[in-house]
Motif scaffolding. Structure first.
Motif, PDB file in Angstrom:
ATOM      1  N   VAL A 194      31.154  39.126  33.461  1.00 44.76           N
ATOM      2  CA  VAL A 194      32.303  38.369  33.949  1.00 44.76           C
ATOM      3  C   VAL A 194      32.729  37.382  32.863  1.00 44.76           C
ATOM      4  N   PRO A 195      33.973  37.417  32.408  1.00 42.94           N
ATOM      5  CA  PRO A 195      34.417  36.502  31.347  1.00 42.94           C
ATOM      6  C   PRO A 195      34.252  35.040  31.758  1.00 42.94           C
ATOM      7  N   GLY A 196      33.794  34.223  30.818  1.00 40.88           N
ATOM      8  CA  GLY A 196      33.542  32.827  31.117  1.00 40.88           C
ATOM      9  C   GLY A 196      34.764  32.070  31.581  1.00 40.88           C
ATOM     10  N   ASP A 197      35.955  32.475  31.147  1.00 37.65           N
ATOM     11  CA  ASP A 197      37.156  31.744  31.537  1.00 37.65           C
ATOM     12  C   ASP A 197      37.591  32.054  32.961  1.00 37.65           C
ATOM     13  N   ARG A 198      36.870  32.959  33.627  1.00 37.00           N
ATOM     14  CA  ARG A 198      37.155  33.239  35.033  1.00 37.00           C
ATOM     15  C   ARG A 198      36.120  32.601  35.959  1.00 37.00           C
ATOM     16  N   VAL A 199      35.204  31.833  35.400  1.00 36.05           N
ATOM     17  CA  VAL A 199      34.131  31.214  36.189  1.00 36.05           C
ATOM     18  C   VAL A 199      34.243  29.698  36.092  1.00 36.05           C
ATOM     19  N   ARG A 200      34.336  29.042  37.236  1.00 34.50           N
ATOM     20  CA  ARG A 200      34.362  27.588  37.277  1.00 34.50           C
ATOM     21  C   ARG A 200      33.276  27.140  38.248  1.00 34.50           C
ATOM     22  N   TYR A 201      32.698  25.964  38.000  1.00 35.56           N
ATOM     23  CA  TYR A 201      31.554  25.565  38.820  1.00 35.56           C
ATOM     24  C   TYR A 201      31.437  24.048  38.900  1.00 35.56           C
ATOM     25  N   ASP A 202      30.659  23.615  39.905  1.00 37.93           N
ATOM     26  CA  ASP A 202      30.342  22.200  40.068  1.00 37.93           C
ATOM     27  C   ASP A 202      29.017  22.089  40.810  1.00 37.93           C
TER      28      ASP A 202
END
Length: 227
Positions: free
Chosen positions: A212-220
């Motif tokens: 999964v491309p890193g620019d499609r993953v957001r987290y907190d």
């Protein structure tokens, strides 16, 4: 403060209405200070998208005794005053993306995921949404009935639960990162990950292995890091 409900042995869901408009986007958070822990504050994400009546919903788990979260869970009552900071955070939905969405939520990380789903109920017409919830035990799935009602009301929403310390209703027992992997591959999805540091780190590693491309993953980070 308007309402306060215990939704589990250590979780409370409460609502409040700021005296002044508080513009924000689903996924953002505020810091909260209450009279039971003066001069102390902690960050909590709103669990709903902005509403015309300005009501905000929060999910709090009592992490440690004598902390802000503990006071909000065990002592807060309707009518109490809260001090809220201006909204912060840029972990919000990409309004221009048309990709399907995967939310991975551990513990009270459900709150920002629920707010984003709330936002999507008002505008989504084409995107499939997958919500993966992870807890240690089945009893920890607070707010379960409301989430299930959302899934029944919106055919584009799928809910999958995973327990890491005991078998779930289907007899399965696995960390949430494993369950997300099993339901893949995820060739063209936006990911939002919310939970404790170990849960988030494990999920990010799995998504990386899946390509999964890193620019499609957001987290907190939510839950055990908040007191």
């Amino acid at each position: 403060m308007l309402t306060h409900e215990r939704r589990g042995r250590d979780v409370a869901v409460f609502t409040c209405r700021p005296g002044q408009p508080l513009p924000y986007r689903a996924g953002q958070h505020v810091t909260i200070e209450c009279a039971y822990r003066p001069w102390q504050s902690r960050a909590y994400a709103m669990a709903n998208a902005p509403r015309p009546d300005r009501v905000l919903e929060f999910h709090v788990r009592a992490a440690v005794p004598a902390g802000v979260s503990d006071a909000l869970v065990t002592r807060l009552k309707p009518g109490d005053l809260l001090r809220l900071s201006p909204p912060r955070g840029d972990l919000t939905l990409d309004r221009y993306s048309r990709r399907d969405v995967v939310f991975v939520a551990g513990g009270t990380g459900l709150a920002p995921a629920k707010a984003m789903i709330d936002e999507l109920t008002r505008c989504n017409r084409t995107r499939w949404i997958h919500l993966f919830r992870g807890e240690r035990y089945r009893r920890d799935f607070y707010d379960r009935e409301h989430v299930d009602r959302l899934a029944l009301r919106h055919p584009w929403l799928t809910v999958v639960r995973a327990t890491s310390e005991e078998p779930d209703e289907a007899g399965d027992q696995a960390p949430i990162a494993d369950v997300v992997t099993r339901h893949g591959p995820w060739p063209d999805h936006d990911f939002y990950v919310f939970g404790s540091p170990p849960m988030v780190e494990s999920t990010l590693r799995r998504l990386d292995r899946l390509g999964v491309p890193g620019d499609r993953v957001r987290y907190d980070i939510f839950g055990t890091c908040l007191r």
